[in-house]
Design an enzyme around this catalytic site. Structure first.
Site, short mmCIF file in Angstrom:
data_model
loop_
_atom_site.label_atom_id
_atom_site.label_comp_id
_atom_site.label_asym_id
_atom_site.label_seq_id
_atom_site.Cartn_x
_atom_site.Cartn_y
_atom_site.Cartn_z
N LYS A 180 -32.13 -17.92 -23.45
CA LYS A 180 -31.15 -17.57 -22.41
C LYS A 180 -30.34 -16.41 -22.99
CE LYS A 180 -28.04 -19.98 -19.25
NZ LYS A 180 -28.60 -19.40 -18.04
N1 PY5 Z 1 -33.55 -20.14 -14.92
C1 PY5 Z 1 -32.68 -19.17 -15.21
C2 PY5 Z 1 -33.13 -17.77 -15.28
C3 PY5 Z 1 -31.32 -19.52 -15.43
O1 PY5 Z 1 -30.43 -18.58 -15.71
C4 PY5 Z 1 -30.92 -20.87 -15.33
C5 PY5 Z 1 -29.49 -21.25 -15.54
C6 PY5 Z 1 -31.89 -21.84 -15.02
C7 PY5 Z 1 -33.20 -21.44 -14.83
C8 PY5 Z 1 -31.55 -23.30 -14.97
O2 PY5 Z 1 -31.28 -23.79 -16.25
P1 PY5 Z 1 -30.31 -25.03 -16.50
O3 PY5 Z 1 -30.78 -26.10 -15.61
O4 PY5 Z 1 -30.50 -25.35 -17.93
O5 PY5 Z 1 -28.92 -24.58 -16.18
N2 PY5 Z 1 -28.56 -20.30 -15.12
C9 PY5 Z 1 -27.20 -20.33 -15.57
C10 PY5 Z 1 -26.45 -21.57 -15.11
O6 PY5 Z 1 -25.41 -21.87 -15.68
C11 PY5 Z 1 -26.48 -19.07 -15.15
C12 PY5 Z 1 -26.36 -18.82 -13.71
C13 PY5 Z 1 -25.53 -17.63 -13.37
O7 PY5 Z 1 -26.89 -22.26 -14.20
#
Ligand code: PY5
Length: 327
Positions: A180
């Site tokens: 990430k």
């Molecule tokens: N894919 C991407 C590209 C992501 O940025 C995120 C999370 C996910 C999948 C989902 O991962 P998780 O379930 O572990 O959160 N995005 C971040 C979030 O906090 C940033 C969003 C702006 O949800």
């Protein structure tokens, strides 16, 4: 479910182009390299390496208020992913995972938050501006603030309209997609802004071979004949913690789950579809490029997963208290 039941729609981030999302709250304290500083003093130099080349890694974590107190959802897993992301870019975090976990809890407490979104970020600071960050300090920051539904409160209830993006998800041979990392979000930005310009709420990105990958900040699931399907890691997706949560909850409810390569047509002909993510939580998808998914209503399995997810994060499921870290 209760978190979005009591809030007004305006508290969401806002979905269409032109609609200005709520500004981050000013004030409070930010954890900055091991000590708390006032919000206005949490600054870095404009010649910071991370600003020029996106050389940083971050996390998004949620803390939920429950009738048993405030709990951080899957804190250990998020902090572990932060360290794995850093490792893939050779960034040495000068703290232990335990120290970061403690700092996260302290950040929530010092700001008097009972429910919040937490953003730890680790990046190269100011020293040298060659591509190699030689000599650049590793800056560690933890901020926390109240953040409602990522795609708007209504999105959780009624679902969103998506479009397949013309921008493909970064290929695992181009960048380490399991990290990430800050710079990776240029790819997400292009997809998200293209979707909003076209009047959609969010994008769905395909991988470089044309299989379905994920959203700009969300993983994707579809339902077909009572079974959950989600892209596997060969599509270069971020290994989402909410994705992992949904897989485990579905199996627990007795819903079969398969991780595999998924085509566009499988998504368009699915009975149900939804996004998962820390920010997006469980967001149903009701339409893609003008094609109605299922009957256009939030599907039964999506609703069941969503209800279970919100029960778990709100400490209503004793079996999953292991995922809840008290503040
Ligand atoms: N894919 C991407 C590209 C992501 O940025 C995120 C999370 C996910 C999948 C989902 O991962 P998780 O379930 O572990 O959160 N995005 C971040 C979030 O906090 C940033 C969003 C702006 O949800």
């Amino acid at each position: 479910m209760e978190r979005f039941k009591f809030k007004s729609a305006e508290e969401g981030v806002g979905m269409s182009e032109g609609e200005v999302p709520a500004k981050l709250p000013e004030g409070g304290k930010i954890w900055f390299n091991g000590r708390f500083v006032d919000w206005k003093d949490a600054k870095v130099h404009v010649l910071s390496h991370g600003l020029h080349y996106g050389t940083g890694v971050f996390e998004g974590i949620r803390c939920y208020s429950t009738d048993k107190g405030s709990f951080i959802f899957r804190l250990r897993e998020h902090v572990d992913r932060l360290f794995r992301s850093a490792k893939l870019y050779g960034i040495r975090i000068p703290y232990s995972q335990d120290e970061i976990c403690t700092a996260i809890k302290e950040t929530i407490r010092i700001n008097g938050l009972d429910e919040c979104y937490i953003r730890p970020i680790v990046f190269y600071g100011f020293h040298h501006l060659g591509v190699m960050p030689t000599g650049c300090p590793v800056e560690c920051v933890i901020a926390a603030w109240k953040w409602g539904a990522y795609l708007g409160e209504e999105s959780l209830r009624s679902g969103i309209k998506c479009t397949f993006s013309s921008w493909h998800r970064i290929h695992p041979n181009t960048l380490p997609t399991t990290a990430k990392a800050c710079g990776h979000y240029l790819n997400s930005l292009l997809a998200a802004s293209e979707a909003r310009k076209k009047g959609y709420d969010e994008a769905i990105m395909l991988d470089c071979e044309g299989f379905v990958a994920e959203g700009p900040g969300e993983n994707i699931f579809i339902v077909k004949d009572g079974k959950l399907l989600t892209p596997d890691f060969s599509s270069g997706i971020l290994p989402g913690i909410t994705r992992d949560t949904v897989i485990q909850l579905a199996k627990d409810i007795g819903i079969a789950v398969e991780e595999k390569r998924i085509t566009k047509s499988e998504v368009l002909s699915a009975d149900e579809a939804f996004f998962t993510g820390t920010a997006a939580e469980i967001t149903p998808i009701r339409e893609i490029d003008g094609i109605i998914i299922g009957n256009g209503e939030v599907g039964e399995i999506t609703r069941e997963i969503q209800r279970k997810f919100f029960d778990v994060v709100h400490a209503k499921e004793s079996k999953y208290m292991k995922w809840l870290e008290p503040v």
